[in-house]
Write a protein that holds these residues in place. Structure first.
Motif, PDB file in Angstrom:
ATOM      1  N   GLY A  29       0.925  -1.172   0.104  1.00  0.00           N
ATOM      2  CA  GLY A  29       0.011   0.014  -0.125  1.00  0.00           C
ATOM      3  C   GLY A  29       0.828   1.177   0.158  1.00  0.00           C
ATOM      4  N   PRO A  30       0.540   2.319  -0.661  1.00  0.00           N
ATOM      5  CA  PRO A  30      -1.102   2.640  -1.121  1.00  0.00           C
ATOM      6  C   PRO A  30      -1.112   2.028  -2.505  1.00  0.00           C
ATOM      7  CG  PRO A  30       0.359   4.291  -1.384  1.00  0.00           C
ATOM      8  CD  PRO A  30       1.309   3.400  -0.575  1.00  0.00           C
ATOM      9  N   LEU A  31       0.007   1.508  -2.944  1.00  0.00           N
ATOM     10  CA  LEU A  31      -0.223   1.038  -4.727  1.00  0.00           C
ATOM     11  C   LEU A  31      -1.338  -0.040  -4.652  1.00  0.00           C
ATOM     12  CD1 LEU A  31       3.540   0.262  -5.702  1.00  0.00           C
ATOM     13  CD2 LEU A  31       1.987   1.760  -6.410  1.00  0.00           C
ATOM     14  N   THR A  32      -1.603  -0.833  -3.661  1.00  0.00           N
ATOM     15  CA  THR A  32      -2.634  -1.670  -3.790  1.00  0.00           C
ATOM     16  C   THR A  32      -4.032  -1.225  -3.377  1.00  0.00           C
ATOM     17  OG1 THR A  32      -1.917  -2.777  -1.764  1.00  0.00           O
ATOM     18  CG2 THR A  32      -1.201  -3.910  -3.802  1.00  0.00           C
ATOM     19  N   ASN A  33      -4.246  -0.078  -2.895  1.00  0.00           N
ATOM     20  CA  ASN A  33      -5.458   0.514  -2.389  1.00  0.00           C
ATOM     21  C   ASN A  33      -6.418   0.868  -3.647  1.00  0.00           C
ATOM     22  OD1 ASN A  33      -4.112   0.898   0.102  1.00  0.00           O
ATOM     23  ND2 ASN A  33      -4.293   3.033   0.275  1.00  0.00           N
ATOM     24  N   ASN A  34      -7.552   0.745  -3.419  1.00  0.00           N
ATOM     25  CA  ASN A  34      -8.740   0.781  -4.522  1.00  0.00           C
ATOM     26  C   ASN A  34      -8.549   2.305  -5.154  1.00  0.00           C
ATOM     27  OD1 ASN A  34      -9.626  -1.582  -3.706  1.00  0.00           O
ATOM     28  ND2 ASN A  34     -11.513  -0.882  -2.693  1.00  0.00           N
ATOM     29  N   HIS A  35      -8.886   2.025  -6.536  1.00  0.00           N
ATOM     30  CA  HIS A  35      -9.023   3.185  -7.349  1.00  0.00           C
ATOM     31  C   HIS A  35     -10.404   3.595  -7.561  1.00  0.00           C
ATOM     32  CE1 HIS A  35      -8.876   4.871 -11.696  1.00  0.00           C
ATOM     33  NE2 HIS A  35      -8.543   6.059 -10.533  1.00  0.00           N
ATOM     34  N   GLY A  36     -10.879   4.466  -6.547  1.00  0.00           N
ATOM     35  CA  GLY A  36     -12.415   4.410  -6.482  1.00  0.00           C
ATOM     36  C   GLY A  36     -12.954   3.357  -6.055  1.00  0.00           C
ATOM     37  N   ASP A  37     -14.141   2.704  -6.704  1.00  0.00           N
ATOM     38  CA  ASP A  37     -14.630   1.221  -6.342  1.00  0.00           C
ATOM     39  C   ASP A  37     -13.751   0.256  -6.874  1.00  0.00           C
ATOM     40  OD1 ASP A  37     -16.592   2.741  -4.939  1.00  0.00           O
ATOM     41  OD2 ASP A  37     -17.807   2.876  -6.790  1.00  0.00           O
ATOM     42  N   ASP A  38     -13.049   0.341  -7.822  1.00  0.00           N
ATOM     43  CA  ASP A  38     -12.215  -0.849  -8.668  1.00  0.00           C
ATOM     44  C   ASP A  38     -10.860  -1.253  -7.477  1.00  0.00           C
ATOM     45  OD1 ASP A  38     -13.916  -0.546 -10.647  1.00  0.00           O
ATOM     46  OD2 ASP A  38     -12.720   1.099 -11.707  1.00  0.00           O
ATOM     47  N   PRO A  39     -10.789  -2.561  -7.498  1.00  0.00           N
ATOM     48  CA  PRO A  39      -9.699  -3.111  -6.622  1.00  0.00           C
ATOM     49  C   PRO A  39      -8.321  -2.949  -7.661  1.00  0.00           C
ATOM     50  CG  PRO A  39     -11.033  -4.945  -7.414  1.00  0.00           C
ATOM     51  CD  PRO A  39     -11.805  -3.438  -7.831  1.00  0.00           C
TER      52      PRO A  39
END
Length: 520
Positions: A29-39
């Protein structure tokens, strides 16, 4: 007798199931945090512009494995299935990949032991457990690990084979403390001659004993020439007999395979009490007769107990790097001991001098792996007119860089020692040094980036300056903004917006109160 390669491959594919674990990757993280609603899937994060998952899948296919059980969080199923069925996974036509999911969240994820217990009914044969983030070198084929396992299971009743790699040394000046702790090595005890893992220092051992080590004298009596090392890291690649899952089902208190179960699994091979309790489960009696006959007539192995005694008395022979074939002595009449399965845990110890290996399981190693592949690459301007049109003639791109498909590099932009993903835009006079930019990033005119990792769809405003920063997918850096050694997340915007809203509300209330007072 001659065996052709096709026959060997068929034997391997029938014998093993590969179980690949692809979790959330919180340490990335934060690279693997969601992009909006997209994982944003850890397994699909690019390393040198290739999905991370591609490296272990290629490793499996090259060894002849065909059956893969891929386990990921339920929220990742759609994206993972799309990748598996897309042209991106075309390099693996021989793999049959079964995607299964577990109910977990980034805050509450089950341990690897729990996941294996959950899917034990799907694992009918011996299996290979491996993570989605291990990047092996060409000098470490999976067949080397499989062959060791198969030989030792047949000849002396081993139960598992592990793979550890010697870690490269980090330059302290290149580490960013704000990214989290750098990866740590494992302290292990092993017998180098036989390739046996005897002890792994677990987190509980470290907490209880601090700088001291506690292990049984029975270990030293069986393996008097052991080695202690803190140079290796666990690749999380384990080849196991199916019976190992039967024991794991009884050890319900264990959550982690790496930190709890593997350290425990090393002990029955030299601790009599645990051998008596779990030996018949790990190596059922139905197999003991065939193993005894194999041991009795083999010229490759001596009976376990006498073998170690002879090694300790052999002097210079014990220091030889290559084990020698030895005929069993005609006076050896302890056939019962000879036929007893060893329950050994084998070890393949990969040296750094034989090729760079690593796991991309935190930000430090993720950046390190990308930079390693840059050292193997040599960028040249595209010759295809359509692709060449994306690169301005006055742009400067060093040969140790990678530029993704359809990425536009504008006038006088400078890119050095960096991986740039697909569909990115590098603006005029922008400077990018030692960075990794994922797909669809935009770096505006005059911006400067040094040692950064930008998540997908990140936008960096004009003349902004970032040094050793990591951004969440979709993050926007304001024009002229400066940041150093930070993790930039979209939640920061929410906090800022909330604070501004509160200030606005308070101002409105004060204005309203003043208006009321004046009207009175």
């Amino acid at each position: 007798m001659d065996f052709d390669e096709s026959s060997a491959t068929k034997i391997v594919t029938r014998e093993f199931l590969a179980v690949v674990l692809a979790g959330f990757g919180n340490e990335l993280g934060p690279l693997t945090n969601n992009h909006g609603d997209d994982p944003c899937l850890k397994a699909l994060l690019p390393i040198a512009n290739k999905p991370m998952l591609e490296y272990p899948l290629r490793w499996l296919e090259q060894s002849g494995i065909t059956d893969v059980l891929l386990i990921c969080p339920t929220s990742h199923r759609a994206a993972m299935t799309n990748y598996i069925q897309s042209d991106a996974s075309a390099p693996f036509p021989s793999l049959s990949i079964d995607v299964q999911t577990v109910e977990e969240s980034q805050d509450m994820a089950p341990g690897t032991s729990s996941i294996l217990r959950q899917f034990a009914s799907r694992i009918k044969s011996d299996f290979i457990l491996l993570p989605c983030d291990f990047v092996p070198p060409p000098t470490l084929p999976l067949s080397q690990v499989l062959n060791k396992f198969r030989t030792e299971v047949t000849y002396d009743g081993a139960i598992a084979t592990t793979c550890f790699f010697e870690a490269s040394k980090h330059d302290k000046g290149t580490l960013t403390e704000d990214w989290g702790l750098p990866p740590s090595n494992n302290t292990i005890i092993f017998d180098e001659r036989s390739g046996t893992l005897l002890y792994v220092d677990s987190p509980d051992d470290v907490d209880n004993n601090n700088q001291e080590f506690e292990f049984r004298m029975s270990l030293l009596s069986q393996y008097p020439r052991t080695k202690l090392s803190a140079k290796f890291r666990d690749s999380h690649v384990y080849v196991c007999r199916r019976t190992v899952l039967d024991v794991l089902s009884q050890k319900s208190q264990y959550e982690s395979i790496k930190e709890e179960f593997i350290p425990w699994l090393c002990k029955p091979q030299y601790q009599r009490t645990r051998r008596e309790k779990y030996g018949n489960i790990l190596s059922p009696a139905t197999n003991n007769l065939s193993q005894a006959l194999a041991l009795k007539h083999s010229t490759l192995h001596l009976p376990a107990r006498k073998q170690h005694l002879r090694r300790s008395a052999a002097g210079s022979e014990a220091d030889d790097d290559h084990p020698r074939s030895t005929m069993p002595s005609p006076v050896d009449d302890d056939d019962e001991d000879a036929g007893e399965p060893s329950l050994r845990v084998g070890l393949v110890a990969h040296r750094a001098s034989s090729g760079f290996a690593s796991r991309a399981n935190n930000l430090h190693t993720y950046l390190e792996l990308n930079r390693f592949f840059l050292g193997q690459a040599s960028y040249a301007l595209p010759t295809d007119p359509e692709r060449r049109a994306f690169i301005d003639q006055k742009a400067q791109i060093s040969s140790d860089s990678m530029i993704g498909h359809s990425t536009r590099v504008e006038e006088r932009a400078s890119i050095k020692r960096s991986v740039i993903g697909a569909h990115c835009v590098i603006g005029k006079m922008a400077k990018v040094v030692g960075c990794v930019l994922l797909d669809h990033c935009v770096v505006a005119d005059g911006a400067k980036l040094d040692g950064c990792i930008l998540g997908a769809y990140t936008k960096v405003g004009g003349k902004a300056e970032l040094s050793r920063c990591v951004t969440q997918p979709g993050y926007e850096v304001a024009p002229g903004e400066t940041a150093r050694n930070e993790k930039l997340e979209t939640s920061d915007w929410t906090a800022q917006d909330t604070s501004e809203d509160q200030d606005t509300d308070e101002s409105s209330e004060e204005a309203s109160d003043d208006s009321s007072e004046s009207s009175e």
